[in-house]
Design an enzyme around this catalytic site. Structure first.
Site, mmCIF file in Angstrom:
data_model
loop_
_atom_site.group_PDB
_atom_site.id
_atom_site.type_symbol
_atom_site.label_atom_id
_atom_site.label_comp_id
_atom_site.label_asym_id
_atom_site.label_seq_id
_atom_site.Cartn_x
_atom_site.Cartn_y
_atom_site.Cartn_z
ATOM 1 N N ASP A 103 -3.100 4.606 -2.296
ATOM 2 C CA ASP A 103 -4.294 5.180 -1.425
ATOM 3 C C ASP A 103 -4.898 6.680 -1.886
ATOM 4 O OD1 ASP A 103 -5.496 4.815 1.198
ATOM 5 O OD2 ASP A 103 -4.631 6.892 1.354
ATOM 6 N N GLU A 150 9.258 -8.826 -14.159
ATOM 7 C CA GLU A 150 7.820 -8.565 -14.515
ATOM 8 C C GLU A 150 7.324 -7.353 -14.339
ATOM 9 O OE1 GLU A 150 5.792 -12.585 -15.285
ATOM 10 O OE2 GLU A 150 6.361 -12.628 -13.054
ATOM 11 N N ASP A 156 0.959 -1.134 0.005
ATOM 12 C CA ASP A 156 -0.073 -0.144 0.092
ATOM 13 C C ASP A 156 0.913 1.131 -0.075
ATOM 14 O OD1 ASP A 156 -2.283 1.565 0.006
ATOM 15 O OD2 ASP A 156 -3.161 0.259 1.843
ATOM 16 N N HIS A 207 -11.475 -3.316 3.311
ATOM 17 C CA HIS A 207 -11.548 -2.819 4.700
ATOM 18 C C HIS A 207 -12.374 -1.597 5.012
ATOM 19 C CE1 HIS A 207 -8.679 -0.453 2.880
ATOM 20 N NE2 HIS A 207 -8.390 0.315 3.872
ATOM 21 N N ASP A 208 -12.910 -1.062 4.125
ATOM 22 C CA ASP A 208 -13.712 0.485 4.234
ATOM 23 C C ASP A 208 -15.160 -0.041 4.135
ATOM 24 O OD1 ASP A 208 -11.204 1.863 4.625
ATOM 25 O OD2 ASP A 208 -10.998 2.455 2.377
HETATM 26 C C1 NOJ Z 1 -8.521 4.849 2.290
HETATM 27 C C2 NOJ Z 1 -8.151 3.768 2.994
HETATM 28 O O1 NOJ Z 1 -8.665 3.006 2.191
HETATM 29 C C3 NOJ Z 1 -8.859 4.154 4.404
HETATM 30 O O2 NOJ Z 1 -8.825 2.992 5.077
HETATM 31 C C4 NOJ Z 1 -7.974 5.282 4.860
HETATM 32 O O3 NOJ Z 1 -8.578 5.856 6.003
HETATM 33 C C5 NOJ Z 1 -8.199 6.592 3.863
HETATM 34 N N1 NOJ Z 1 -7.825 6.024 2.616
HETATM 35 C C6 NOJ Z 1 -7.044 7.534 4.338
HETATM 36 O O4 NOJ Z 1 -5.642 6.983 4.187
#
Ligand code: NOJ
Ligand code: MG
Length: 598
Positions: A225, A291, A119, A365-366
């Site tokens: 992100d 790759e 990430d 995860h959000d």
């Molecule tokens: C997106 C991420 O998936 C989330 O979990 C995070 O709180 C925000 N970006 C800020 O980085």
């Protein structure tokens, strides 16, 4: 329900416009898996997942059939936003392990032929990052690393007011007053996540160095992100920033959705930044061999903009390999019918530029888990839809075993999005419920940790929803998932056309065809009624009988059983894949593509 004829015919369209159906590169048809490191596997008994835990479970990923996994941040962090507030972009969070543990993880993953995606969080750092500390102290060279502003004079006297009405994603003003510097700084997420200033070329350079640092460690790509947030509008002539207009979506003035984010998201410079990062990873590959290093970008934004993420229509510069397609996450829920699903699939296919691969994200995860978002009865259906589509797929950890959101009390709540919302509203904003420990087995703590506490509670259904139990029975979400992943190795799935069709609002068919190869038809019943349909027109040259290739857990059929093509019966919530075999061949394995271990 009577469906208007025009909608019916629309749903018959062959949804292959533009999309690359023959993969040229490793990632184009790969199954990706998202690991949330804090909750995947704990190796040292502290109740928090860690790198050695992940390494110990890589054989599980291999067995699932995924080709690559991306991990939410593992960098050093005060954990205000559970790793998305990074205080050292080049260090590992100690509770997750050491750099050596990380190197070992990469080595082991590569030994198993699994790709490792990091990430990359470019929009903001932690307020504990040395850059921010220096910037706040106006240390030379760091003054403009973040977005600082005096604010506007307060008519009532006293300290200036925030520069604009801009809001942070987790409620209230996006501006925070710094006593030290006597200015406001911008934070589009929590107060502890100051936005880096991408109008400062030094910041751009530094962040590129971060990318190179991890490429040197051997990672195979990045999930990037919060891309839409990278740039803010330039200041007006009078030296101030403009206010954002209201959106009309909510009447709650502290809620992020209250404003239409036209000045803080999707600025034209953002796309150019993505193209620059692409150039960097491509160049790295040219110089170092190996790759393709892949960029997958997180952006909840319009399809028109996402198309530009792939490649610029004007300059033809390439950007993200995989601009995340959040259609399943953002545009569908348990009230959606088959026509809605067809529409979401179709509209994505239509924007994928010629020669590029589609991608499909089913969870992260959000957002609430699949079983919670669509209903537990539809878990197989949604996984089967995902894995029947062409291109890359992304599965969030636990969706393959049908984990569901866990109820988290206000006292147990740790997600800043929920904490900031307060006790009355927290449940509507909390991301904790989908972040609970992975359920490995039916022992105490679901086999996640050897300790007696976990950072978020273990789901109460762990005795029946876990890997061990699901591996042991034939009909389980896990085995359905694995069977679908196997199908994706067949040439029909790798190279074949795709057709999506809604029979009515409950029944969806996905047809995969390739000349001289078996035809596969995924059928799902999203509803509570028994559905009977004639499948003869679904594909060309269908035999009078088809066989069950994969059956969902709520099906009473077995693999290899026979179903009359003109009289297909689907029980409530039943889903299965039928195969129409080539008349001259009954040997399915001939259809299997080169295995990935080439
Ligand atoms: C997106 C991420 O998936 C989330 O979990 C995070 O709180 C925000 N970006 C800020 O980085
Ligand atoms: Mg641990």
């Amino acid at each position: 329900m009577q469906v208007p004829l025009v909608v019916y015919y629309l749903s018959l369209c062959v949804a292959t416009l533009g999309v690359e159906l023959t993969p040229k590169d490793w990632w184009e048809k790969a199954g990706f898996y998202q690991i949330y490191p804090r909750s995947f596997k704990d190796s040292d008994g502290d109740g928090i997942g860690d790198l050695n835990g992940i390494t110990s479970k890589l054989p599980y990923l291999k067995e699932l059939g995924v080709r690559a996994f991306w991990m939410s941040p593992i960098n050093k962090s005060p954990m205000v936003d559970f790793g998305y507030d990074i205080s050292d972009f080049r260090a590992i969070q100690p509770e997750y392990g050491t750099m050596q543990d990380f190197e070992n993880l990469v080595k082991e993953a590569h030994r198993l032929n699994l790709k490792v995606i990091m990430d990359f969080v470019p929009n903001h750092s932690s307020d504990k990052h040395e850059w921010f500390i220096k910037s706040e102290a106006r240390e030379s060279g760091y003054e403009d690393f973040y977005v600082w502003d005096d604010g506007i004079p307060n008519p009532a006297g006293g300290r200036n007011l925030p520069p604009t009405n801009w809001l942070q994603a987790f409620r209230r003003s996006a501006w925070q007053w710094s006593e030290n510097r006597q200015q406001y700084y911008l934070h589009q997420f929590t107060v502890e996540q100051p936005d880096l200033n991408y109008r400062n070329p030094v910041v751009v350079r530094e962040m590129k160095d971060v990318i190179r640092f991890w490429l040197d460690k051997g990672v195979d790509g990045f999930r990037v992100d919060a891309v839409p947030f990278l740039f803010e509008v330039v200041k007006l002539q009078n030296g101030s920033y403009p206010n954002e207009p209201t959106s009309g979506l909510t009447i709650d003035p502290e809620d992020f959705d209250y404003l239409d984010h036209i000045y803080t998201q999707n600025q034209p410079e953002t796309l150019d930044m993505v193209y620059q990062w692409r150039e960097l990873v491509d160049q790295y590959q040219q110089e170092n061999g190996g790759e393709t290093r892949v960029l997958m970008t997180e952006g909840y934004t319009s399809l028109e903009i996402l198309r530009e993420y792939y490649v610029s229509t004007t300059t033809k510069k390439h950007g993200s390999h995989m601009p995340f397609n959040f259609g399943f996450i953002a545009d569908l829920n348990r009230t959606s019918g088959a026509f809605d699903i067809v529409k979401v699939i179709q509209s994505w296919m239509n924007i994928v530029p010629q020669g590029h691969a589609a991608n499909w994200v089913m969870g992260n995860h959000d957002r609430p888990r699949v079983g919670t978002r669509f209903g537990e009865e539809r878990i197989d259906a949604m996984n089967m839809i995902l894995l029947s589509l062409p291109g890359a797929t992304v599965t969030y950890q636990g969706e393959e075993i049908g984990m569901t959101d866990v109820r988290i009390s206000w006292e147990e709540t740790v997600d800043p999005a929920a904490c900031n919302a307060g006790e009355a509203l927290y449940a509507t904003k909390s991301r904790d419920p989908c972040r609970t420990p992975f359920q490995w087995d039916d022992s105490a703590m679901a086999g996640f940790t050897s300790g007696n506490r976990t950072w978020l509670p273990v789901g109460s259904n762990y005795r029946s929803i876990n890997v061990k139990v699901e591996e042991a029975v034939t009909k389980s979400h896990l085995n359905v998932y694995k069977a679908m992943m196997k199908l994706r190795e067949y040439k029909t799935f790798r190279h074949g056309s795709v057709k999506t069709r809604a029979y009515n609002d409950n029944v969806l068919a996905i047809v995969r065809e390739l000349e001289d190869h078996n035809t596969y038809i995924t059928l799902v019943n999203l509803g509570t009624k028994i559905e009977v349909l004639d499948g003869v027109g679904l594909a060309s040259r269908l035999p009078s009988k088809m066989r069950f290739e994969v059956v969902g857990t709520s099906s009473h059929h077995i693999k290899g059983g026979v179903m009359a093509t003109n009289d297909i019966v689907l029980l409530p919530y039943e889903s299965f894949v039928l195969v129409a075999k080539l008349s001259h061949s009954d040997r399915l394995h001939e259809d299997i593509c080169e295995v990935w271990l080439e």
